[in-house]
Design a protein around this motif. Structure first.
Motif, mmCIF file in Angstrom:
data_model
loop_
_atom_site.group_PDB
_atom_site.id
_atom_site.type_symbol
_atom_site.label_atom_id
_atom_site.label_comp_id
_atom_site.label_asym_id
_atom_site.label_seq_id
_atom_site.Cartn_x
_atom_site.Cartn_y
_atom_site.Cartn_z
ATOM 1 N N PRO A 122 -35.245 5.370 37.967
ATOM 2 C CA PRO A 122 -35.038 5.674 36.545
ATOM 3 C C PRO A 122 -35.598 4.572 35.652
ATOM 4 C CG PRO A 122 -32.995 4.901 37.524
ATOM 5 C CD PRO A 122 -33.982 5.022 38.647
ATOM 6 N N ASP A 123 -36.031 4.954 34.448
ATOM 7 C CA ASP A 123 -36.435 3.958 33.461
ATOM 8 C C ASP A 123 -35.228 3.126 33.041
ATOM 9 O OD1 ASP A 123 -38.932 5.164 33.567
ATOM 10 O OD2 ASP A 123 -38.468 6.521 31.911
ATOM 11 N N ARG A 124 -34.094 3.787 32.953
ATOM 12 C CA ARG A 124 -32.812 3.131 32.712
ATOM 13 C C ARG A 124 -31.775 3.792 33.593
ATOM 14 N NH1 ARG A 124 -29.844 4.520 27.376
ATOM 15 N NH2 ARG A 124 -29.083 6.182 28.752
ATOM 16 N N PRO A 125 -31.015 3.023 34.355
ATOM 17 C CA PRO A 125 -30.028 3.633 35.237
ATOM 18 C C PRO A 125 -28.863 4.217 34.447
ATOM 19 C CG PRO A 125 -29.743 1.259 35.215
ATOM 20 C CD PRO A 125 -30.996 1.551 34.434
ATOM 21 N N PRO A 126 -28.068 5.077 35.052
ATOM 22 C CA PRO A 126 -26.858 5.548 34.384
ATOM 23 C C PRO A 126 -25.918 4.365 34.158
ATOM 24 C CG PRO A 126 -26.852 6.159 36.707
ATOM 25 C CD PRO A 126 -28.210 5.620 36.408
ATOM 26 N N LEU A 127 -25.317 4.294 32.985
ATOM 27 C CA LEU A 127 -24.472 3.145 32.637
ATOM 28 C C LEU A 127 -23.144 3.616 32.068
ATOM 29 C CD1 LEU A 127 -27.145 1.005 30.728
ATOM 30 C CD2 LEU A 127 -26.276 0.551 33.045
ATOM 31 N N PHE A 128 -22.068 2.983 32.522
ATOM 32 C CA PHE A 128 -20.772 3.232 31.904
ATOM 33 C C PHE A 128 -20.736 2.460 30.588
ATOM 34 C CE2 PHE A 128 -16.277 2.228 31.148
ATOM 35 C CZ PHE A 128 -15.755 3.516 31.142
ATOM 36 N N ILE A 129 -20.323 3.103 29.520
ATOM 37 C CA ILE A 129 -20.259 2.418 28.231
ATOM 38 C C ILE A 129 -19.140 1.379 28.292
ATOM 39 C CG2 ILE A 129 -19.820 2.669 25.761
ATOM 40 C CD1 ILE A 129 -21.024 5.455 25.920
ATOM 41 N N THR A 197 -17.394 8.578 29.839
ATOM 42 C CA THR A 197 -18.134 7.911 28.757
ATOM 43 C C THR A 197 -19.298 7.143 29.376
ATOM 44 O OG1 THR A 197 -16.508 6.102 28.876
ATOM 45 C CG2 THR A 197 -16.206 7.749 27.142
ATOM 46 N N TRP A 198 -20.276 7.882 29.856
ATOM 47 C CA TRP A 198 -21.454 7.322 30.506
ATOM 48 C C TRP A 198 -22.708 7.604 29.679
ATOM 49 C CZ3 TRP A 198 -21.779 5.013 35.518
ATOM 50 C CH2 TRP A 198 -20.559 4.938 36.203
ATOM 51 N N LEU A 199 -23.669 6.725 29.832
ATOM 52 C CA LEU A 199 -25.011 6.989 29.343
ATOM 53 C C LEU A 199 -25.815 7.498 30.529
ATOM 54 C CD1 LEU A 199 -25.604 3.764 27.216
ATOM 55 C CD2 LEU A 199 -25.029 6.046 26.379
ATOM 56 N N PRO A 200 -26.405 8.675 30.445
ATOM 57 C CA PRO A 200 -27.145 9.215 31.589
ATOM 58 C C PRO A 200 -28.394 8.395 31.888
ATOM 59 C CG PRO A 200 -27.542 10.549 29.650
ATOM 60 C CD PRO A 200 -26.467 9.567 29.272
ATOM 61 N N ALA A 201 -28.902 8.546 33.087
ATOM 62 C CA ALA A 201 -30.160 7.894 33.448
ATOM 63 C C ALA A 201 -31.280 8.440 32.569
ATOM 64 C CB ALA A 201 -30.471 8.150 34.920
ATOM 65 N N LEU A 202 -32.290 7.603 32.341
ATOM 66 C CA LEU A 202 -33.468 8.031 31.590
ATOM 67 C C LEU A 202 -34.693 8.024 32.495
ATOM 68 C CD1 LEU A 202 -33.129 6.107 28.186
ATOM 69 C CD2 LEU A 202 -32.562 8.502 28.656
ATOM 70 N N LYS A 203 -35.494 9.053 32.371
ATOM 71 C CA LYS A 203 -36.770 9.133 33.087
ATOM 72 C C LYS A 203 -37.810 9.700 32.124
ATOM 73 C CE LYS A 203 -39.450 8.749 36.687
ATOM 74 N NZ LYS A 203 -39.814 7.418 37.225
ATOM 75 N N ASP A 204 -38.875 8.946 31.931
ATOM 76 C CA ASP A 204 -39.923 9.333 30.984
ATOM 77 C C ASP A 204 -39.337 9.573 29.592
ATOM 78 O OD1 ASP A 204 -41.825 9.226 33.032
ATOM 79 O OD2 ASP A 204 -41.434 11.310 33.598
ATOM 80 N N GLY A 205 -38.334 8.747 29.254
ATOM 81 C CA GLY A 205 -37.733 8.811 27.930
ATOM 82 C C GLY A 205 -36.723 9.923 27.730
ATOM 83 N N LYS A 206 -36.435 10.696 28.788
ATOM 84 C CA LYS A 206 -35.504 11.817 28.670
ATOM 85 C C LYS A 206 -34.283 11.612 29.567
ATOM 86 C CE LYS A 206 -39.181 15.172 27.711
ATOM 87 N NZ LYS A 206 -39.817 16.446 28.146
ATOM 88 N N PRO A 207 -33.087 12.029 29.109
ATOM 89 C CA PRO A 207 -31.891 11.929 29.944
ATOM 90 C C PRO A 207 -31.949 12.898 31.114
ATOM 91 C CG PRO A 207 -31.395 13.114 27.917
ATOM 92 C CD PRO A 207 -32.793 12.594 27.777
ATOM 93 N N VAL A 208 -31.546 12.419 32.287
ATOM 94 C CA VAL A 208 -31.537 13.266 33.484
ATOM 95 C C VAL A 208 -30.235 13.042 34.249
ATOM 96 C CG1 VAL A 208 -34.051 13.290 33.737
ATOM 97 C CG2 VAL A 208 -32.711 11.491 34.866
ATOM 98 N N ALA A 209 -29.809 14.082 34.969
ATOM 99 C CA ALA A 209 -28.659 13.947 35.855
ATOM 100 C C ALA A 209 -29.077 13.117 37.063
ATOM 101 C CB ALA A 209 -28.171 15.316 36.296
ATOM 102 N N SER A 210 -28.172 12.281 37.543
ATOM 103 C CA SER A 210 -28.504 11.423 38.684
ATOM 104 C C SER A 210 -27.319 11.285 39.622
ATOM 105 C CB SER A 210 -28.952 10.035 38.203
ATOM 106 O OG SER A 210 -27.927 9.407 37.454
#
Length: 221
Positions: A122-129, A197-210
């Motif tokens: 992922p461009d950004r991993p899923p993160l707990f807020i 309260t999570w931020l989803p993973a990002l791939k190519d600038g779009k949120p994706v389920a992971s």
């Protein structure tokens, strides 16, 4: 013209009233989760937090700093890791992630694609807020060491597979690698208490389920 002036006056009056809200300082200790809160509440309604907020461990280590506005988190909040360094900063007003500390060890991530989960970066991993250090505090509970595991001297790590959806929900929690003695069930109980309260993973600038694994460590003292 009169309506515009009147409308402007009402806005200014509202802002002035909010600025003059009287507050009362409060503290709250929770031995169950091992934390202490310092915050302010409205004098007219002591159930509503309003003003600066700080969360500390019972030993005095700062875990969270932020601000409440009429009972809701407002502005940029700072969350600290177990070493006391900044792990995450999140703007609760705009819903934007300001900063997150990269993990030294990243788990394997899998993205749902063509009906099956495939490994991806992922461009950004899923993160707990709030970050990993705050995640279990947010459950309002504490990890209990099962009596059977204590008696048998069981230690180790329980791995729980989870899915963070596109809209930031935690789902499909299952134990993939356990250690027995009741630890697997206790670890699963804690994970199921984690707020959605999570931020989803990002791939190519779009949120994706992971899909990935969370770790719960059990160590005898």
């Amino acid at each position: 013209m009169t309506r515009v002036i009147l409308f402007s006056f009402l806005i200014a009056l509202t802002l002035h009233t909010n600025a003059q809200e009287k507050t009362v300082k409060r503290t709250n200790s929770n031995n169950k989760t091992g934390v202490k809160e310092y915050f302010y509440v409205l004098k007219r309604d002591k159930k509503v937090k309003h003003g600066s907020y700080e969360l500390q461990s019972l030993s005095g280590r700062i875990k969270v700093k932020g601000q409440y506005e009429q009972g809701k988190p407002s502005g940029v909040w700072t969350y600290y890791d177990y070493e006391g360094t900044v792990e995450q900063q999140y703007n609760h007003s705009s819903g934007q992630l300001i900063y997150h500390k990269p993990n030294k060890e990243q788990p394997a991530y899998f993205q749902l694609k063509d009906g099956a989960y495939q490994k991806f970066t992922p461009d950004r991993p899923p993160l707990f807020i709030g970050g990993g250090a705050y995640m279990f505090t947010a459950t309002g509970s504490r990890l209990n060491y099962p009596l059977q595991a204590r008696r048998m001297g069981i230690e180790g790590t329980v791995y729980i597979e989870v899915v963070v959806t596109v809209d930031g929900k935690l789902e499909q929690e299952i134990v993939t690698r356990g250690i027995g003695g009741g630890c697997d069930q206790e670890a699963l109980r804690m994970i199921k208490l984690v707020p959605d309260t999570w931020l989803p993973a990002l791939k190519d600038g779009k949120p994706v389920a992971s899909k990935f694994e969370l770790e719960i460590r059990f160590k005898l003292r």
